[in-house]
Structures are given as structure tokens and as C-alpha cells.
Design a protein around this motif. Structure first.
Motif, PDB file in Angstrom:
ATOM      1  N   ILE A  95       0.839  -1.206   0.000  1.00 14.64           N
ATOM      2  CA  ILE A  95       0.000   0.000   0.000  1.00 14.64           C
ATOM      3  C   ILE A  95       0.868   1.247   0.000  1.00 14.64           C
ATOM      4  O   ILE A  95       0.641   2.189  -0.765  1.00 14.64           O
ATOM      5  CB  ILE A  95      -0.964  -0.009   1.212  1.00 14.64           C
ATOM      6  CG1 ILE A  95      -2.021  -1.097   1.028  1.00 14.64           C
ATOM      7  CG2 ILE A  95      -1.605   1.354   1.414  1.00 14.64           C
ATOM      8  CD1 ILE A  95      -2.908  -1.330   2.231  1.00 14.64           C
ATOM      9  N   PHE A 112      -7.296  -0.556  -2.808  1.00 10.40           N
ATOM     10  CA  PHE A 112      -6.338  -1.608  -2.449  1.00 10.40           C
ATOM     11  C   PHE A 112      -6.970  -2.990  -2.286  1.00 10.40           C
ATOM     12  O   PHE A 112      -6.317  -3.921  -1.864  1.00 10.40           O
ATOM     13  CB  PHE A 112      -5.612  -1.223  -1.160  1.00 10.40           C
ATOM     14  CG  PHE A 112      -4.952   0.125  -1.236  1.00 10.40           C
ATOM     15  CD1 PHE A 112      -3.839   0.323  -2.048  1.00 10.40           C
ATOM     16  CD2 PHE A 112      -5.456   1.204  -0.534  1.00 10.40           C
ATOM     17  CE1 PHE A 112      -3.239   1.565  -2.144  1.00 10.40           C
ATOM     18  CE2 PHE A 112      -4.856   2.449  -0.618  1.00 10.40           C
ATOM     19  CZ  PHE A 112      -3.750   2.628  -1.432  1.00 10.40           C
ATOM     20  N   LEU A 152      -5.406  -6.221  -3.340  1.00 14.27           N
ATOM     21  CA  LEU A 152      -4.238  -6.719  -2.603  1.00 14.27           C
ATOM     22  C   LEU A 152      -4.608  -7.641  -1.446  1.00 14.27           C
ATOM     23  O   LEU A 152      -3.752  -8.348  -0.914  1.00 14.27           O
ATOM     24  CB  LEU A 152      -3.428  -5.534  -2.060  1.00 14.27           C
ATOM     25  CG  LEU A 152      -2.855  -4.569  -3.091  1.00 14.27           C
ATOM     26  CD1 LEU A 152      -2.215  -3.369  -2.402  1.00 14.27           C
ATOM     27  CD2 LEU A 152      -1.845  -5.275  -3.984  1.00 14.27           C
ATOM     28  N   VAL A 176      -7.067  -4.990   4.412  1.00 11.38           N
ATOM     29  CA  VAL A 176      -6.692  -3.653   3.918  1.00 11.38           C
ATOM     30  C   VAL A 176      -6.931  -2.614   5.001  1.00 11.38           C
ATOM     31  O   VAL A 176      -6.079  -1.743   5.233  1.00 11.38           O
ATOM     32  CB  VAL A 176      -7.471  -3.316   2.617  1.00 11.38           C
ATOM     33  CG1 VAL A 176      -7.341  -1.840   2.260  1.00 11.38           C
ATOM     34  CG2 VAL A 176      -6.988  -4.195   1.457  1.00 11.38           C
TER      35      VAL A 176
END
Length: 197
Positions: A8, A26, A29, A35
Motif C-alpha cells: 500500500i 487496495f 491486494l 486492507v
């Protein structure tokens, strides 16, 4: 393999100063909760600042260490992200146009969106919802002039209008005159009195 907070932060640090990030950016991810935990950790470490619900901005590494980004840059980026118009408060416009020598201490902006407070490091930035007439001329010299006059108020408008006419480019002055139906009568009366009508 890099950790989620590092991934991030790598993305955040590639952006220009003050560019806001939405937490949803994000999700590719990791899970939403992962997150959120990673963002919370970066905020605690002061590598990111949570400026508003779901919006984050990266800290800036400067000559004297880590600092928060310039509020004006964050506000402009947030305006773009939200699709709102956010402009400087009329007191700032009055100072910029030479109508007032007072330098605003507080960081205040006007918006077509809702009122909110942003926390950018230790700075508190106030964004206030403004009426349509105050935002009608947008981010132009004429728009700054209307907001400056509103900030000065009816008692000082008559003294300020001749200075505005002198300082605004002719196109901006014309735009101010053409928009007479958008703002309160006391502003138009001050402009009209200056023009001899």
C-alpha cells in the motif's frame, strides 16, 4: 514477498504530494478487513494520514523529516475524487485580491458538497457547504471577487468594488457584471453604484 502495508505504501508514495487514496483502491491486494488493518497500521506509524472517512494521503519526506502534505493539495485532490467544486474561503480571496490585509489563520474552504472537517496531520481543515450563488462563477477571478465581497460584507462592499475593477482582468470584470442575477442585491448595488448606474 512484501507485506500488505508495504505494498500500500509503495503505491501511495508514487503519487504526487497531497493525492488522496480511497481505501477501496487496495482491495485487489487483500480482503477488506486486511486492507483496513494495514491502513490503520500505516496511520499509527504516521506514514499515511486518514483525512476523511475512507480517504488517506501519504506523508511527505522533506528536508526536516516527515510532514503532512499541503492542505490545498489535499483539498484539490479530494474535490476531484468526489466530483465537487472546492474553493478558498472569501477571506483568503479578499487577501489575495488586495482588499484586506488580514491573513486568514484557519484553513477554510467552501464546497458544493457537504460540510466536513479534514485532519491532515495536526492541521484541521474546515470545508463548508456554500450556497449556489457563492459558487456560481467557479474557480475564476470573478468567482474569487464574489466570495471576497461576501466575506467583507455589505458595509465594505462599496469601498472594495472600485479596487476589484482595477485589479481584475477585463474579462473577469465583465463576467462579474454579467452574473448580476446570481448573487444578493447588495453586491449588485455596490457594483452598479461604482459603474454610475
Amino acid at each position: 514477498m512484501k507485506s500488505l502495508p508495504r505494498l500500500i505504501l509503495d503505491i501511495a508514495e508514487q503519487l504526487p504530494e497531497g493525492e488522496v487514496l480511497r481505501s477501496g483502491r487496495f482491495l485487489h491486494l487483500g480482503s477488506r478487513s486486511a486492507v483496513q488493518r494495514a491502513l490503520a497500521r500505516l496511520v499509527v506509524e504516521q506514514k499515511l494520514f486518514r483525512v476523511d472517512r475512507g480517504f488517506y494521503v501519504a506523508a511527505v519526506d522533506g528536508r526536516f523529516g516527515r510532514r503532512s502534505p499541503a492542505p490545498t493539495r489535499v483539498v484539490r485532490s479530494l474535490a476531484n475524487a468526489l466530483g465537487e467544486m472546492i474553493v478558498e474561503h472569501g477571506a483568503h480571496s479578499a487577501n489575495k485580491l488586495g482588499l484586506s490585509t488580514q491573513i486568514p489563520v484557519r484553513c477554510i474552504f467552501l464546497s458544493t458538497g457537504r460540510s466536513r472537517e479534514l485532519h491532515i496531520g495536526k492541521k484541521v481543515v474546515s470545508i463548508r457547504h456554500a450556497p449556489k450563488w457563492l459558487m456560481a462563477l467557479g474557480e475564476t477571478g470573478a468567482g474569487d471577487a464574489v466570495r471576497a465581497l461576501e466575506s467583507l460584507g455589505p458595509l465594505w462592499a462599496a469601498d472594495a468594488v472600485p479596487k476589484l475593477h482595477e485589479r481584475l482582468p477585463e474579462g473577469e470584470w465583465s463576467a462579474l457584471v454579467r452574473a448580476r442575477g446570481t448573487y444578493p442585491s447588495w453586491i449588485w448595488n455596490a457594483i452598479q453604484a461604482h459603474m454610475g448606474g
